[in-house]
Motif scaffolding. Structure first.
Motif, PDB file in Angstrom:
ATOM      1  N   MET A   1       4.088 118.795 -18.197  1.00  0.00           N
ATOM      2  CA  MET A   1       3.110 117.762 -17.862  1.00  0.00           C
ATOM      3  C   MET A   1       2.644 117.077 -19.147  1.00  0.00           C
ATOM      4  SD  MET A   1      -0.612 118.156 -16.013  1.00  0.00           S
ATOM      5  CE  MET A   1       0.105 118.928 -14.573  1.00  0.00           C
ATOM      6  N   ASP A   2       2.515 115.768 -19.081  1.00  0.00           N
ATOM      7  CA  ASP A   2       2.064 114.986 -20.225  1.00  0.00           C
ATOM      8  C   ASP A   2       0.540 115.088 -20.312  1.00  0.00           C
ATOM      9  OD1 ASP A   2       1.339 113.072 -22.063  1.00  0.00           O
ATOM     10  OD2 ASP A   2       2.857 111.642 -21.432  1.00  0.00           O
ATOM     11  N   LEU A   3       0.029 115.762 -21.353  1.00  0.00           N
ATOM     12  CA  LEU A   3      -1.413 115.944 -21.500  1.00  0.00           C
ATOM     13  C   LEU A   3      -2.144 114.634 -21.728  1.00  0.00           C
ATOM     14  CD1 LEU A   3      -1.732 119.215 -23.630  1.00  0.00           C
ATOM     15  CD2 LEU A   3      -2.188 118.909 -21.200  1.00  0.00           C
ATOM     16  N   LEU A   4      -1.494 113.692 -22.399  1.00  0.00           N
ATOM     17  CA  LEU A   4      -2.129 112.393 -22.617  1.00  0.00           C
ATOM     18  C   LEU A   4      -2.296 111.642 -21.298  1.00  0.00           C
ATOM     19  CD1 LEU A   4      -0.353 111.224 -25.903  1.00  0.00           C
ATOM     20  CD2 LEU A   4      -2.639 112.188 -25.644  1.00  0.00           C
ATOM     21  N   ALA A   5      -1.275 111.719 -20.452  1.00  0.00           N
ATOM     22  CA  ALA A   5      -1.381 111.089 -19.135  1.00  0.00           C
ATOM     23  C   ALA A   5      -2.452 111.781 -18.307  1.00  0.00           C
ATOM     24  CB  ALA A   5      -0.032 111.140 -18.423  1.00  0.00           C
ATOM     25  N   LEU A   6      -2.536 113.100 -18.412  1.00  0.00           N
ATOM     26  CA  LEU A   6      -3.555 113.851 -17.687  1.00  0.00           C
ATOM     27  C   LEU A   6      -4.953 113.454 -18.166  1.00  0.00           C
ATOM     28  CD1 LEU A   6      -4.170 116.064 -15.620  1.00  0.00           C
ATOM     29  CD2 LEU A   6      -3.992 117.736 -17.490  1.00  0.00           C
ATOM     30  N   ALA A   7      -5.100 113.261 -19.473  1.00  0.00           N
ATOM     31  CA  ALA A   7      -6.387 112.827 -20.020  1.00  0.00           C
ATOM     32  C   ALA A   7      -6.755 111.437 -19.515  1.00  0.00           C
ATOM     33  CB  ALA A   7      -6.343 112.853 -21.542  1.00  0.00           C
ATOM     34  N   ASP A   8      -5.767 110.555 -19.435  1.00  0.00           N
ATOM     35  CA  ASP A   8      -6.026 109.208 -18.904  1.00  0.00           C
ATOM     36  C   ASP A   8      -6.438 109.265 -17.436  1.00  0.00           C
ATOM     37  OD1 ASP A   8      -5.533 108.039 -21.317  1.00  0.00           O
ATOM     38  OD2 ASP A   8      -3.465 107.483 -20.875  1.00  0.00           O
ATOM     39  N   PHE A   9      -5.781 110.126 -16.658  1.00  0.00           N
ATOM     40  CA  PHE A   9      -6.154 110.290 -15.251  1.00  0.00           C
ATOM     41  C   PHE A   9      -7.599 110.768 -15.141  1.00  0.00           C
ATOM     42  CE2 PHE A   9      -6.771 113.741 -12.130  1.00  0.00           C
ATOM     43  CZ  PHE A   9      -6.889 112.949 -10.986  1.00  0.00           C
TER      44      PHE A   9
ATOM     45  N   ARG B   1      -0.534 102.430 -15.879  1.00  0.00           N
ATOM     46  CA  ARG B   1       0.853 102.883 -16.020  1.00  0.00           C
ATOM     47  C   ARG B   1       0.908 104.390 -16.276  1.00  0.00           C
ATOM     48  NH1 ARG B   1       3.506 103.674 -20.567  1.00  0.00           N
ATOM     49  NH2 ARG B   1       2.042 102.394 -21.780  1.00  0.00           N
ATOM     50  N   ARG B   2       0.013 104.907 -17.125  1.00  0.00           N
ATOM     51  CA  ARG B   2       0.048 106.336 -17.431  1.00  0.00           C
ATOM     52  C   ARG B   2      -0.287 107.183 -16.197  1.00  0.00           C
ATOM     53  NH1 ARG B   2      -0.188 107.352 -22.898  1.00  0.00           N
ATOM     54  NH2 ARG B   2       0.304 109.483 -22.273  1.00  0.00           N
ATOM     55  N   VAL B   3      -1.233 106.726 -15.394  1.00  0.00           N
ATOM     56  CA  VAL B   3      -1.579 107.473 -14.183  1.00  0.00           C
ATOM     57  C   VAL B   3      -0.417 107.438 -13.196  1.00  0.00           C
ATOM     58  CG1 VAL B   3      -3.110 107.567 -12.175  1.00  0.00           C
ATOM     59  CG2 VAL B   3      -4.057 107.164 -14.462  1.00  0.00           C
ATOM     60  N   SER B   4       0.236 106.304 -13.090  1.00  0.00           N
ATOM     61  CA  SER B   4       1.402 106.200 -12.203  1.00  0.00           C
ATOM     62  C   SER B   4       2.510 107.137 -12.653  1.00  0.00           C
ATOM     63  CB  SER B   4       1.907 104.756 -12.165  1.00  0.00           C
ATOM     64  OG  SER B   4       0.955 103.903 -11.587  1.00  0.00           O
ATOM     65  N   GLU B   5       2.713 107.253 -13.973  1.00  0.00           N
ATOM     66  CA  GLU B   5       3.737 108.158 -14.503  1.00  0.00           C
ATOM     67  C   GLU B   5       3.384 109.608 -14.178  1.00  0.00           C
ATOM     68  OE1 GLU B   5       3.797 107.226 -18.612  1.00  0.00           O
ATOM     69  OE2 GLU B   5       5.031 105.413 -18.394  1.00  0.00           O
ATOM     70  N   LEU B   6       2.086 109.946 -14.251  1.00  0.00           N
ATOM     71  CA  LEU B   6       1.660 111.301 -13.918  1.00  0.00           C
ATOM     72  C   LEU B   6       1.903 111.593 -12.432  1.00  0.00           C
ATOM     73  CD1 LEU B   6       0.289 113.941 -14.834  1.00  0.00           C
ATOM     74  CD2 LEU B   6      -1.912 112.887 -14.264  1.00  0.00           C
ATOM     75  N   GLU B   7       1.599 110.632 -11.579  1.00  0.00           N
ATOM     76  CA  GLU B   7       1.845 110.807 -10.154  1.00  0.00           C
ATOM     77  C   GLU B   7       3.333 110.992  -9.880  1.00  0.00           C
ATOM     78  OE1 GLU B   7      -1.692 108.332  -7.907  1.00  0.00           O
ATOM     79  OE2 GLU B   7      -0.081 107.188  -8.833  1.00  0.00           O
ATOM     80  N   SER B   8       4.151 110.246 -10.600  1.00  0.00           N
ATOM     81  CA  SER B   8       5.590 110.361 -10.425  1.00  0.00           C
ATOM     82  C   SER B   8       6.087 111.730 -10.879  1.00  0.00           C
ATOM     83  CB  SER B   8       6.299 109.254 -11.208  1.00  0.00           C
ATOM     84  OG  SER B   8       7.697 109.366 -11.102  1.00  0.00           O
ATOM     85  N   ASP B   9       5.547 112.218 -12.008  1.00  0.00           N
ATOM     86  CA  ASP B   9       5.953 113.535 -12.506  1.00  0.00           C
ATOM     87  C   ASP B   9       5.569 114.644 -11.525  1.00  0.00           C
ATOM     88  OD1 ASP B   9       7.045 112.427 -14.756  1.00  0.00           O
ATOM     89  OD2 ASP B   9       5.294 112.830 -16.038  1.00  0.00           O
ATOM     90  N   LEU B  10       4.370 114.537 -10.948  1.00  0.00           N
ATOM     91  CA  LEU B  10       3.882 115.578 -10.053  1.00  0.00           C
ATOM     92  C   LEU B  10       4.357 115.403  -8.617  1.00  0.00           C
ATOM     93  CD1 LEU B  10       0.189 115.842 -11.328  1.00  0.00           C
ATOM     94  CD2 LEU B  10       2.094 117.350 -11.876  1.00  0.00           C
ATOM     95  N   GLN B  11       4.892 114.214  -8.335  1.00  0.00           N
ATOM     96  CA  GLN B  11       5.356 113.897  -6.983  1.00  0.00           C
ATOM     97  C   GLN B  11       4.214 113.964  -5.957  1.00  0.00           C
ATOM     98  OE1 GLN B  11       8.838 112.999  -6.032  1.00  0.00           O
ATOM     99  NE2 GLN B  11       8.528 112.544  -8.212  1.00  0.00           N
TER     100      GLN B  11
END
Length: 297
Positions: free
Chosen positions: A1-9, A34-44
């Motif tokens: 999991m991308d911690l930076l994306a998680l922090a943005d979320f 964009r970062r939140v969308s990438e996190l959603e995509s990673d977590l499905q």
């Protein structure tokens, strides 16, 4: 999991909209989206429901926010604490220094530094050989006229030069007459010294009769009136001023530069910076007389 994306979320979840989060963080709204969308995509999974009035956490998004918000806050606090503590010199500082400098100066430098920064644990090793700073774990090395090394940076802390000294009353001989000399190290195959003194340039022919492993021993031998020697000015300047030794001149081409070397200017630790500043304060102009004053102080 991308911690930076998680922090943005977490940032967006806390403020309830991409716009408010972007203004609070001083970052582009599009980047956060964009970062939140990438996190959603990673977590499905879908974490946010986007609407015209902001965003709403999904059930999964709320669970993720509740479980990770405190962890991220703790990480940020830990990072801030470490950054804050790094501003104060503390911890182990390993230094490699040449033998002569260690014998005549490092003890006093370490003592005065320790009084100022008691939380730094100094480890000083005497080494005349080139050391591998990274491989051997040194934070700082002090070297005489070091060869260029693209992996190291540094600064000159002292200048010195070699002078030929003798017992007062002994005069340089004429012609090729040889003078008994005390030298350092068996590898020194000296047969003459080119010296520039008050009367100009002169070649002094020498006959080594004693080979010693320490320049301090060489100085002490010549102090007692045995032979002549070629020594750093910082080591004998007080003897010359007091009349215990006479100076025949300076050895040609004998400029000495003492360097403090370290691996990188970037992210230099507080303890290394503090010791470098300590050296600068101890030798503000880098003249040999300043080292002489420390020796006899």
């Amino acid at each position: 999991m991308d911690l930076l994306a998680l922090a943005d979320f977490n940032l967006v979840a806390r403020y309830g909209s991409f716009g408010e989060a972007a203004r609070a963080a001083g970052r582009p709204k599009a980047t956060l989206s964009r970062r939140v969308s990438e996190l959603e995509s990673d977590l499905q999974i879908r974490l946010l429901e986007r609407g015209p009035r902001g965003v709403k956490l999904t059930q999964e998004g709320l669970a993720l926010y509740e479980r990770t918000g405190a962890l991220l806050a703790e990480l940020n606090a830990s990072a801030a604490a470490i950054a804050s503590s790094s501003e104060q010199p503390r911890g182990r500082l390993r230094i490699s220094a040449p033998a002569l400098f260690s014998q005549i100066a490092m003890g006093k430098l370490v003592a005065s530094f320790a009084l100022k920064w008691p939380e730094v644990r100094l480890e000083v090793t005497t080494e005349d050989r080139p050391v591998d700073m990274i491989e051997e774990g040194y934070d700082l090395v002090i070297r005489v006229n070091p060869a260029p090394d693209e992996n190291l940076v540094g600064r000159i802390i002292l200048h010195d030069r070699l002078v030929v000294v003798a017992k007062p009353g002994l005069e340089p001989p004429e012609g090729k007459a040889r003078v008994p000399a005390v030298i350092r190290g068996a590898a020194d195959q000296t047969s003459f010294w080119d010296v520039t003194g008050a009367e100009g340039r002169k070649r002094i022919f020498v006959e080594p009769f004693a080979t010693l492993s320490s320049l301090v021993m060489v100085r002490d031998t010549v102090r007692l009136g045995v032979g002549i020697a070629c020594l750093p000015l910082s080591l004998v300047s007080r003897d010359i001023a007091a009349g215990r030794l006479s100076q025949w001149g300076e050895l040609d081409g004998s400029d000495i530069a003492l360097w403090a070397l370290y691996p990188s200017r970037r992210f230099l630790s507080a303890r290394v910076s503090a010791f470098l500043n300590h050296l600068k304060a101890s030798f503000p102009s880098g003249a040999p007389e300043e080292l002489a004053a420390l020796i006899d102080g």
